[in-house]
Scaffold this active site. Structure first.
Site, short mmCIF file in Angstrom:
data_model
loop_
_atom_site.label_atom_id
_atom_site.label_comp_id
_atom_site.label_asym_id
_atom_site.label_seq_id
_atom_site.Cartn_x
_atom_site.Cartn_y
_atom_site.Cartn_z
N ALA A 130 0.80 -1.22 0.00
CA ALA A 130 0.00 0.00 0.00
C ALA A 130 0.84 1.27 0.00
O ALA A 130 0.28 2.37 0.09
CB ALA A 130 -0.93 0.00 1.21
N ASN A 196 0.85 -4.44 7.74
CA ASN A 196 1.93 -4.98 6.91
C ASN A 196 2.83 -3.87 6.38
O ASN A 196 4.04 -4.06 6.23
CB ASN A 196 1.34 -5.79 5.75
N HIS A 225 -0.95 6.57 4.52
CA HIS A 225 0.35 6.17 5.04
C HIS A 225 1.30 7.36 4.92
O HIS A 225 1.44 7.94 3.84
CB HIS A 225 0.91 4.99 4.26
#
Length: 272
Positions: A130, A196, A225
């Site tokens: 991601a 993750n 993120h």
């Protein structure tokens, strides 16, 4: 359940055989892309029955998956699947793309996997998932005084259970709530289905990782993120705002796209 296709069959000549472990939200998205591409022949290892996409085969044992002779296997079934299937696949000389990178927080498992890969000549591949910028992070990882921080921000809906356990109503949450601050390995162990990315950052930068934060934030509508870097080479700030998967809000649509890119990169003559 259908049997694996015969790779000697003329209609499969030239196809690139790919294995897939798991058929949840990420696995289905990957299968929809690769299964529809005539360049690939996809075999899925899964438990249980249910409809598969046209052009996709299914097996129910690891031995059957290895017998299908995939050039590469993609794990998309959770951290437990990495430990259960990873060593045997790598020992058989089959490269493995690990979606559930949080499993690699287990130093013992990571050692087993890398040793098996080194012995057989296979490769253990950690995809970007991601996030992005892993090339930059790997480049500054060995520099003295390099410091990297990672923050995961997701809408309250992605953390409903965790917020309720802390006494918050995820529907009416008015301000951000920090659910975790600490190391990437602990974060991956505590949130095995959705941290993750933090462990991927940790693998890229090693000791340069200064910390991981996990935030439920009503101000964001997408999985976000944030990575900040300070090193002798300069400063960097990266922010990735990803749409949640419609089937699982704790993961991003981009995750499956990253796995597809990792598969294609495995075969491409030009690697970027």
């Amino acid at each position: 359940m259908s049997a694996p296709r015969d790779p000697a069959c003329p209609r499969h000549v030239g196809q690139r055989p790919i294995g897939l472990i798991g058929f949840g939200a990420i696995g289905r998205a990957l299968a929809a892309t690769l299964g529809a591409d005539p360049a690939y022949r996809l075999t899925v290892l899964r438990r249980g029955d249910g409809a598969l996409l046209a052009g996709v085969d299914a097996v129910d044992t690891l031995e059957a998956l290895i017998a299908a002779r995939p050039a590469l296997v993609v794990e998309a079934a959770g951290q437990g699947a990495v430990a259960e299937y990873g060593p045997a696949l790598l020992e058989a000389g089959i490269s493995l793309v690990v979606a559930s990178t949080g499993a690699l927080a287990d130093d013992g498992l990571l050692h087993r996997l890398t040793l098996a890969a080194a012995t057989s000549g296979a490769r253990l591949v950690v995809p970007a998932g991601a996030i992005g910028g892993l090339d930059y992070l790997a480049a500054i990882a060995g520099l003295p005084d390099a410091r990297v921080r990672y923050i995961s921000r997701k809408p309250p809906a992605a953390w409903s259970e965790e917020l309720r356990a802390l006494g918050h109503d995820p529907v009416s949450l008015a301000a951000e709530v920090v659910l975790f601050e600490g190391g990437a390995a602990e974060a991956a162990a505590r949130y095995p289905r959705n941290l993750n990315a933090g462990l991927t950052v940790a693998l890229a930068v090693g000791p340069a990782l200064a910390g991981v934060s996990v935030v439920a934030d009503p101000a964001v509508t997408s999985n976000t993120h944030e990575i900040t870097v300070e090193s002798p080479a300069g400063r960097a700030a990266m922010r990735f705002t990803n749409r949640p998967s419609p089937d699982n809000p704790k993961t991003s649509v981009l995750t499956a796209l990253s796995l597809v890119a990792a598969v294609r990169r495995h075969f491409d003559p030009l690697v970027i």
